[in-house]
Design an enzyme around this catalytic site. Structure first.
Site, PDB file in Angstrom:
ATOM      1  N   CYS A  22      -1.934  -7.427   0.413  1.00  0.00           N
ATOM      2  CA  CYS A  22      -2.588  -6.123   0.284  1.00  0.00           C
ATOM      3  C   CYS A  22      -3.778  -6.155  -0.663  1.00  0.00           C
ATOM      4  O   CYS A  22      -4.785  -5.475  -0.426  1.00  0.00           O
ATOM      5  CB  CYS A  22      -1.580  -5.070  -0.151  1.00  0.00           C
ATOM      6  SG  CYS A  22      -0.842  -5.333  -1.790  1.00  0.00           S
TER       7      CYS A  22
ATOM      8  N   CYS B 218     -20.131  -5.645  -5.755  1.00  0.00           N
ATOM      9  CA  CYS B 218     -19.142  -6.233  -4.854  1.00  0.00           C
ATOM     10  C   CYS B 218     -19.692  -6.330  -3.434  1.00  0.00           C
ATOM     11  O   CYS B 218     -19.513  -7.351  -2.757  1.00  0.00           O
ATOM     12  CB  CYS B 218     -17.864  -5.400  -4.849  1.00  0.00           C
ATOM     13  SG  CYS B 218     -16.906  -5.476  -6.371  1.00  0.00           S
TER      14      CYS B 218
ATOM     15  N   TYR C  32       5.924  -8.262 -21.020  1.00  0.00           N
ATOM     16  CA  TYR C  32       4.801  -7.714 -20.272  1.00  0.00           C
ATOM     17  C   TYR C  32       5.216  -6.749 -19.165  1.00  0.00           C
ATOM     18  O   TYR C  32       4.403  -6.373 -18.318  1.00  0.00           O
ATOM     19  CB  TYR C  32       3.952  -8.834 -19.675  1.00  0.00           C
ATOM     20  CG  TYR C  32       4.719  -9.864 -18.869  1.00  0.00           C
ATOM     21  CD1 TYR C  32       5.428  -9.512 -17.723  1.00  0.00           C
ATOM     22  CD2 TYR C  32       4.725 -11.200 -19.240  1.00  0.00           C
ATOM     23  CE1 TYR C  32       6.115 -10.444 -16.979  1.00  0.00           C
ATOM     24  CE2 TYR C  32       5.406 -12.159 -18.515  1.00  0.00           C
ATOM     25  CZ  TYR C  32       6.103 -11.771 -17.379  1.00  0.00           C
ATOM     26  OH  TYR C  32       6.789 -12.702 -16.647  1.00  0.00           O
TER      27      TYR C  32
ATOM     28  N   CYS D 298      11.378  -8.183 -20.574  1.00  0.00           N
ATOM     29  CA  CYS D 298      10.181  -9.023 -20.562  1.00  0.00           C
ATOM     30  C   CYS D 298       9.059  -8.324 -21.323  1.00  0.00           C
ATOM     31  O   CYS D 298       8.848  -7.121 -21.179  1.00  0.00           O
ATOM     32  CB  CYS D 298       9.743  -9.311 -19.132  1.00  0.00           C
ATOM     33  SG  CYS D 298      11.006 -10.167 -18.157  1.00  0.00           S
TER      34      CYS D 298
ATOM     35  N   CYS E 193      -7.211  -5.511  -6.314  1.00  0.00           N
ATOM     36  CA  CYS E 193      -6.400  -4.300  -6.418  1.00  0.00           C
ATOM     37  C   CYS E 193      -7.110  -3.182  -7.186  1.00  0.00           C
ATOM     38  O   CYS E 193      -7.779  -3.419  -8.189  1.00  0.00           O
ATOM     39  CB  CYS E 193      -5.077  -4.632  -7.092  1.00  0.00           C
ATOM     40  SG  CYS E 193      -3.920  -3.249  -7.159  1.00  0.00           S
TER      41      CYS E 193
ATOM     42  N   ASP F 193       3.518   0.583  -5.834  1.00  0.00           N
ATOM     43  CA  ASP F 193       4.406   0.355  -6.974  1.00  0.00           C
ATOM     44  C   ASP F 193       3.651   0.320  -8.299  1.00  0.00           C
ATOM     45  O   ASP F 193       4.241   0.478  -9.359  1.00  0.00           O
ATOM     46  CB  ASP F 193       5.174  -0.960  -6.782  1.00  0.00           C
ATOM     47  CG  ASP F 193       6.306  -1.121  -7.792  1.00  0.00           C
ATOM     48  OD1 ASP F 193       6.966  -0.107  -8.100  1.00  0.00           O
ATOM     49  OD2 ASP F 193       6.516  -2.244  -8.264  1.00  0.00           O
TER      50      ASP F 193
ATOM     51  N   ARG G 248       9.894 -13.827 -21.018  1.00  0.00           N
ATOM     52  CA  ARG G 248      10.984 -13.314 -20.194  1.00  0.00           C
ATOM     53  C   ARG G 248      12.303 -13.441 -20.967  1.00  0.00           C
ATOM     54  O   ARG G 248      12.976 -14.473 -20.923  1.00  0.00           O
ATOM     55  CB  ARG G 248      11.033 -14.032 -18.849  1.00  0.00           C
ATOM     56  CG  ARG G 248       9.714 -13.891 -18.076  1.00  0.00           C
ATOM     57  CD  ARG G 248       9.831 -14.340 -16.638  1.00  0.00           C
ATOM     58  NE  ARG G 248      10.779 -13.536 -15.886  1.00  0.00           N
ATOM     59  CZ  ARG G 248      10.513 -12.346 -15.353  1.00  0.00           C
ATOM     60  NH1 ARG G 248       9.316 -11.795 -15.501  1.00  0.00           N
ATOM     61  NH2 ARG G 248      11.435 -11.691 -14.682  1.00  0.00           N
TER      62      ARG G 248
ATOM     63  N   CYS H  99     -21.710  -9.311  -2.870  1.00  0.00           N
ATOM     64  CA  CYS H  99     -21.100 -10.578  -3.310  1.00  0.00           C
ATOM     65  C   CYS H  99     -20.900 -11.536  -2.141  1.00  0.00           C
ATOM     66  O   CYS H  99     -20.491 -11.135  -1.047  1.00  0.00           O
ATOM     67  CB  CYS H  99     -19.764 -10.288  -3.997  1.00  0.00           C
ATOM     68  SG  CYS H  99     -18.925 -11.773  -4.595  1.00  0.00           S
TER      69      CYS H  99
END
Length: 379
Positions: free
Chosen positions: A259, A322, A25, A23, A335, A281, A139, A325
């Site tokens: 998460c 933030c 990306y 893929c 993330c 990950d 892909r 906000c």
């Protein structure tokens, strides 16, 4: 067994970053992959057994969720997962409910896989970027052929064997401008659970600029908003879109389950094929290598001060922009890996996708607030 149950999810990578596709990306492409020095093509039975025993020990009871990722985890072979399920049944106490999830490109699935996944109650996530013209632009197989037809065959196998499945759709600059085409395609395909993953590729490790493939932040916000309106009008109660579900949790005062929207993270580490434990990950590098399950317990790795500090940094490094906000409770800065631009006042650490998330969450706030009002009235 721990005396108290605890919530965590481990992304276990039985073949590391190895994959049968190329893929465009892929965030593993062009990087070294820790775990290869183990010399094998997949996680050994010794590491597998140690992991499963430790996962059960660390969980402390309740529902045990085993999450198999890659690369392409189906490359480990169906016998690997037969052994995994047998070990889960061997070591789990009778009162525990075991659930397995596997994230796959679906191109390797056949009827034997379908029967196994169905019989053992697996949940399957399928990577599919919408209609063929979008999916096949990114892909690809190693020799450049698109994989859309192969994925459709895999989805049909899952459907035929009644395996519960969802779609993870990467939103890039390629499909971000066609939200309703993408969404209606997935809806008409009969997909009932959808997650949209914005593609954010930095030009280099320390760059604040992104590649041309990346979804524009504002465009991603509009993408979500258009689909939200369609979902409200026609599909609420029929289709679950993960980010919509997360936004709705705030109406009921519930904590986020995803998460990236939790105030603090660190409970979704990755375990490589050789047993190496990484904070996340998206942070599989030397700085975030906490230890190895072959010489430390999973419980101690989850509780390691470095892992705790990684999770707390999500909250403690938020810029003032933030903290002030109006939709902070919906986003919580998203993330850490996407916090590489500066806020309007120049403070570093703002999320690249901020404009998009702020637009979308404000777009859906009137509906969320009405849901909250009705819920409070009826409770």
């Amino acid at each position: 067994m721990s005396s108290e149950s605890r919530e965590f999810q481990v992304f276990v990578k039985p073949v590391g970053a190895r994959c049968n596709l190329r893929c465009s990306y892929c965030y593993y492409s062009g990087h070294s992959h820790p775990g290869r020095e183990s010399g094998g093509q997949r996680m050994s039975d010794k590491v597998l057994e140690r992991y499963i025993r430790q996962h059960i020990q660390a969980a402390g009871g309740g529902e045990l969720f085993f999450s198999w990722h890659g690369g392409e985890p189906a490359l480990a072979g169906i016998e690997f997962y037969r052994r995994a399920v047998a070990l889960e049944k061997k070591y789990a106490p009778p009162e525990c409910r075991m659930v397995n999830g596997i994230q796959t490109n679906a191109t390797l699935l056949d009827d034997e896989w379908g029967r196994f996944l169905s019989e053992e109650g697996f949940y399957v996530g399928v990577s599919l970027d919408g209609p063929e013209r979008f999916h096949d632009s990114s892909r690809l197989r190693a020799y450049g052929r698109g994989t859309f037809a192969d994925v459709m065959r895999g989805v049909e196998i899952l459907r035929r064997h009644r395996v519960p499945h969802e779609v993870l759709c990467v939103v890039s600059n390629n499909n971000v401008h066609a939200p309703l085409e993408v969404y209606r395609f997935l809806r008409d395909l009969g997909i009932e659970f959808v997650t949209f993953l914005p593609l954010v590729e930095r030009k280099s490790r320390n760059s604040s600029e992104v590649t041309a493939r990346s979804a524009g932040a504002a465009a991603f916000g509009r993408f979500l908003a258009e689909i939200f309106d369609e979902w409200i009008a026609n599909d609420i109660g029929k289709i679950k879109v993960q980010i919509f579900e997360e936004a709705l949790r705030t109406a009921f005062g519930q904590e986020h389950t995803l998460c990236i929207f939790k105030p603090v993270c660190g409970a979704v580490p990755a375990v490589e094929m050789n047993g190496d434990f990484y904070s996340c990950d998206h942070f599989v590098d030397g700085e975030h290598l906490i230890g190895n399950i072959m010489n430390r317990s999973l419980e101690s790795l989850l509780d390691d001060p470095r892992q705790k500090a990684f999770g707390e940094a999500k909250k403690t490094t938020l810029p003032r922009y933030c903290l002030d906000c109006e939709v902070l409770d919906m986003c919580n800065g998203e993330c850490l890996r996407n916090r590489f631009i500066s806020a309007p006042d120049g403070e570093p650490g703002l999320n690249y996708l901020c404009d998009g998330y702020r637009y979308f969450f404000n777009h859906c706030r009137p509906f969320i607030n009405e849901v909250a009002r009705l819920w409070r009235k009826g409770s």
